[in-house]
Write a protein that holds these residues in place. Structure first.
Motif, PDB file in Angstrom:
ATOM      1  N   ALA A 146       0.827  -1.207   0.000  1.00 55.42           N
ATOM      2  CA  ALA A 146       0.000   0.000   0.000  1.00 55.42           C
ATOM      3  C   ALA A 146       0.860   1.255   0.000  1.00 55.42           C
ATOM      4  O   ALA A 146       0.576   2.223  -0.708  1.00 55.42           O
ATOM      5  N   ALA A 147       1.936   1.236   0.785  1.00 57.07           N
ATOM      6  CA  ALA A 147       2.843   2.385   0.840  1.00 57.07           C
ATOM      7  C   ALA A 147       3.510   2.626  -0.508  1.00 57.07           C
ATOM      8  O   ALA A 147       3.778   3.775  -0.885  1.00 57.07           O
ATOM      9  N   ALA A 148       3.758   1.542  -1.242  1.00 57.33           N
ATOM     10  CA  ALA A 148       4.400   1.656  -2.556  1.00 57.33           C
ATOM     11  C   ALA A 148       3.388   1.869  -3.681  1.00 57.33           C
ATOM     12  O   ALA A 148       3.775   2.017  -4.842  1.00 57.33           O
ATOM     13  N   GLY A 149       2.095   1.882  -3.329  1.00 57.72           N
ATOM     14  CA  GLY A 149       1.055   2.042  -4.349  1.00 57.72           C
ATOM     15  C   GLY A 149       0.935   0.833  -5.260  1.00 57.72           C
ATOM     16  O   GLY A 149       0.468   0.933  -6.395  1.00 57.72           O
ATOM     17  N   ASP A 150       1.330  -0.339  -4.746  1.00 53.00           N
ATOM     18  CA  ASP A 150       1.361  -1.555  -5.566  1.00 53.00           C
ATOM     19  C   ASP A 150       0.175  -2.455  -5.214  1.00 53.00           C
ATOM     20  O   ASP A 150       0.343  -3.574  -4.744  1.00 53.00           O
ATOM     21  N   LEU A 151      -1.040  -1.945  -5.438  1.00 57.16           N
ATOM     22  CA  LEU A 151      -2.264  -2.686  -5.139  1.00 57.16           C
ATOM     23  C   LEU A 151      -3.042  -2.952  -6.420  1.00 57.16           C
ATOM     24  O   LEU A 151      -2.996  -2.169  -7.361  1.00 57.16           O
ATOM     25  N   THR A 152      -3.781  -4.058  -6.427  1.00 53.59           N
ATOM     26  CA  THR A 152      -4.578  -4.445  -7.584  1.00 53.59           C
ATOM     27  C   THR A 152      -6.030  -4.608  -7.159  1.00 53.59           C
ATOM     28  O   THR A 152      -6.316  -5.237  -6.131  1.00 53.59           O
ATOM     29  N   ALA A 153      -6.957  -4.046  -7.936  1.00 51.62           N
ATOM     30  CA  ALA A 153      -8.383  -4.209  -7.663  1.00 51.62           C
ATOM     31  C   ALA A 153      -8.823  -5.601  -8.123  1.00 51.62           C
ATOM     32  O   ALA A 153      -8.543  -6.006  -9.242  1.00 51.62           O
ATOM     33  N   VAL A 154      -9.475  -6.336  -7.221  1.00 51.07           N
ATOM     34  CA  VAL A 154      -9.916  -7.692  -7.543  1.00 51.07           C
ATOM     35  C   VAL A 154     -11.370  -7.872  -7.124  1.00 51.07           C
ATOM     36  O   VAL A 154     -11.892  -7.126  -6.288  1.00 51.07           O
ATOM     37  N   GLN A 155     -12.007  -8.883  -7.707  1.00 53.50           N
ATOM     38  CA  GLN A 155     -13.389  -9.196  -7.359  1.00 53.50           C
ATOM     39  C   GLN A 155     -13.570 -10.708  -7.338  1.00 53.50           C
ATOM     40  O   GLN A 155     -13.184 -11.408  -8.276  1.00 53.50           O
ATOM     41  N   TYR A 156     -14.130 -11.191  -6.245  1.00 55.23           N
ATOM     42  CA  TYR A 156     -14.500 -12.597  -6.125  1.00 55.23           C
ATOM     43  C   TYR A 156     -16.012 -12.637  -5.909  1.00 55.23           C
ATOM     44  O   TYR A 156     -16.492 -12.350  -4.826  1.00 55.23           O
ATOM     45  N   PHE A 157     -16.736 -12.957  -6.960  1.00 52.77           N
ATOM     46  CA  PHE A 157     -18.192 -12.870  -6.913  1.00 52.77           C
ATOM     47  C   PHE A 157     -18.577 -11.454  -6.478  1.00 52.77           C
ATOM     48  O   PHE A 157     -18.197 -10.494  -7.111  1.00 52.77           O
ATOM     49  N   GLY A 158     -19.281 -11.308  -5.344  1.00 57.32           N
ATOM     50  CA  GLY A 158     -19.701  -9.974  -4.923  1.00 57.32           C
ATOM     51  C   GLY A 158     -18.709  -9.266  -4.023  1.00 57.32           C
ATOM     52  O   GLY A 158     -18.979  -8.159  -3.542  1.00 57.32           O
ATOM     53  N   PHE A 159     -17.565  -9.883  -3.760  1.00 54.26           N
ATOM     54  CA  PHE A 159     -16.566  -9.313  -2.852  1.00 54.26           C
ATOM     55  C   PHE A 159     -15.518  -8.563  -3.660  1.00 54.26           C
ATOM     56  O   PHE A 159     -14.918  -9.115  -4.582  1.00 54.26           O
ATOM     57  N   GLU A 160     -15.293  -7.294  -3.308  1.00 57.52           N
ATOM     58  CA  GLU A 160     -14.304  -6.474  -4.011  1.00 57.52           C
ATOM     59  C   GLU A 160     -13.264  -5.953  -3.025  1.00 57.52           C
ATOM     60  O   GLU A 160     -13.584  -5.664  -1.859  1.00 57.52           O
ATOM     61  N   ALA A 161     -12.028  -5.843  -3.475  1.00 54.58           N
ATOM     62  CA  ALA A 161     -10.957  -5.344  -2.610  1.00 54.58           C
ATOM     63  C   ALA A 161      -9.782  -4.894  -3.457  1.00 54.58           C
ATOM     64  O   ALA A 161      -9.692  -5.217  -4.644  1.00 54.58           O
ATOM     65  N   LYS A 162      -8.891  -4.118  -2.833  1.00 56.39           N
ATOM     66  CA  LYS A 162      -7.613  -3.756  -3.441  1.00 56.39           C
ATOM     67  C   LYS A 162      -6.516  -4.425  -2.626  1.00 56.39           C
ATOM     68  O   LYS A 162      -6.395  -4.176  -1.425  1.00 56.39           O
ATOM     69  N   LEU A 163      -5.736  -5.246  -3.288  1.00 58.81           N
ATOM     70  CA  LEU A 163      -4.784  -6.088  -2.573  1.00 58.81           C
ATOM     71  C   LEU A 163      -3.406  -6.046  -3.212  1.00 58.81           C
ATOM     72  O   LEU A 163      -3.267  -5.822  -4.412  1.00 58.81           O
ATOM     73  N   GLY A 164      -2.398  -6.296  -2.369  1.00 54.55           N
ATOM     74  CA  GLY A 164      -1.045  -6.475  -2.860  1.00 54.55           C
ATOM     75  C   GLY A 164      -0.798  -7.935  -3.177  1.00 54.55           C
ATOM     76  O   GLY A 164      -1.713  -8.766  -3.161  1.00 54.55           O
ATOM     77  N   ARG A 165       0.456  -8.262  -3.428  1.00 54.57           N
ATOM     78  CA  ARG A 165       0.815  -9.619  -3.853  1.00 54.57           C
ATOM     79  C   ARG A 165       0.404 -10.674  -2.833  1.00 54.57           C
ATOM     80  O   ARG A 165      -0.166 -11.715  -3.190  1.00 54.57           O
ATOM     81  N   TYR A 166       0.682 -10.422  -1.563  1.00 48.96           N
ATOM     82  CA  TYR A 166       0.369 -11.421  -0.545  1.00 48.96           C
ATOM     83  C   TYR A 166      -1.126 -11.493  -0.270  1.00 48.96           C
ATOM     84  O   TYR A 166      -1.661 -12.568   0.023  1.00 48.96           O
ATOM     85  N   GLY A 167      -1.814 -10.364  -0.356  1.00 49.74           N
ATOM     86  CA  GLY A 167      -3.261 -10.380  -0.197  1.00 49.74           C
ATOM     87  C   GLY A 167      -3.938 -11.159  -1.308  1.00 49.74           C
ATOM     88  O   GLY A 167      -4.892 -11.911  -1.069  1.00 49.74           O
TER      89      GLY A 167
END
Length: 285
Positions: A146-167
């Motif tokens: 998050a500090a590096a701005g290295d997050l990806t928007a993802v969606q699993y069915f109705g669940f949405e989040a912005k996650l890094g590599r480990y997330g």
């Protein structure tokens, strides 16, 4: 008299040093740089031995946080050395070979964490301290991403989040685990009655998630919301498949059984889990 003489001599020596200050400062800085360089060389030369120790520690799940902490330090030793060699491709190539086993440690750590997240329900019930340990690692990595701005928007069915590599690794493993559990219960069902009977596991599993899994996870991962979305959407899709692709229309009795089951499912979701809003709506199915 002796004190006056000593003070005079000290004053003379100090005055001499003041005149030589640029030289003294330069020598001092050079000594500091040499010490820093020697420390860096010691760190670089010790890396192979440290990597071997970490690979051994990876065999012990209780040491995963220790492995991760030391891995971060190894990478902190590696990155400045590679940066200093940026103007010398040959030197950088040699250093890259020297450091390649550091990447191997991270790859093996990632693989082990993925494997453990695939057993989340089991770990939460029997080894919650291990689940918490890998979540500590993921939380640190996600904070850095998050500090590096290295997050990806993802969606699993109705669940949405912005996650890094480990997330992403964590959620992918949870998604696969949910699918495997779902298929384990519904894979062999061929009639609506069998599907409705198998559907009882959804509430039972979600109660386990709420009671023992959710307390292990940091709130920002919203693991309960994720699991509800996973199970409910898969259940909806299965019921839709059974009701719309049936060779013959549902009988009046089957429709009544289905409606009764849906009402009981919604009541259990609300009363046992506090979930009052579910999408997609099962009544539409």
């Amino acid at each position: 008299l002796r004190s006056i003489t000593t003070a005079s001599a000290t004053s003379t020596a100090t005055a001499s040093l003041i005149h030589q200050y640029p030289l003294v400062a330069s020598v001092s800085q050079a000594a500091t740089n040499i010490r820093a360089t020697l420390d860096l060389l010691d760190s670089i030369q010790s890396i192979p031995e440290r990597v071997v120790e970490l690979l051994d520690l990876l065999e012990d799940d209780d040491a995963l946080i220790e492995v991760h902490t030391e891995l971060i330090q190894l990478e902190a030793d590696r990155d400045p050395a590679l940066a200093r060699a940026a103007d010398s491709p040959a030197e950088q190539a040699q250093l890259a070979i020297h450091f390649q086993e550091v990447a191997e440690v991270r790859a093996k750590l990632l693989k082990r964490i993925r494997q453990l997240f695939g057993r989340t329900l089991e770990l939460a019930r029997s080894m919650p301290q291990l689940l918490v340990a890998i979540l500590i690692i993921v939380s640190k990595e996600e904070a850095a991403a998050a500090a590096a701005g290295d997050l990806t928007a993802v969606q699993y069915f109705g669940f949405e989040a912005k996650l890094g590599r480990y997330g992403l690794l964590m959620m992918d493993a949870l998604d696969r685990a949910a699918e495997e559990r779902f298929m384990g219960h519904f894979g062999m069902t061929s009639t609506l009655a069998e599907v409705l009977e198998a559907g009882a596991f959804v509430i039972e599993d979600l109660e386990q998630v709420y009671d023992v899994v959710r307390p292990c996870f940091p709130p920002q991962f919203r693991v309960f919301d994720f699991w509800i979305s996973e199970y409910h959407t898969r259940l909806y899709n299965k019921l839709e498949e059974m009701t719309l692709s049936s060779a013959a229309p549902l009988t009046a009795a089957e429709i009544l059984v289905f409606i009764s089951w849906v009402r009981e499912y919604q009541a259990d979701m609300a009363l046992r889990l506090g979930v009052t809003s579910l999408e997609p709506q099962l009544v539409e199915s």
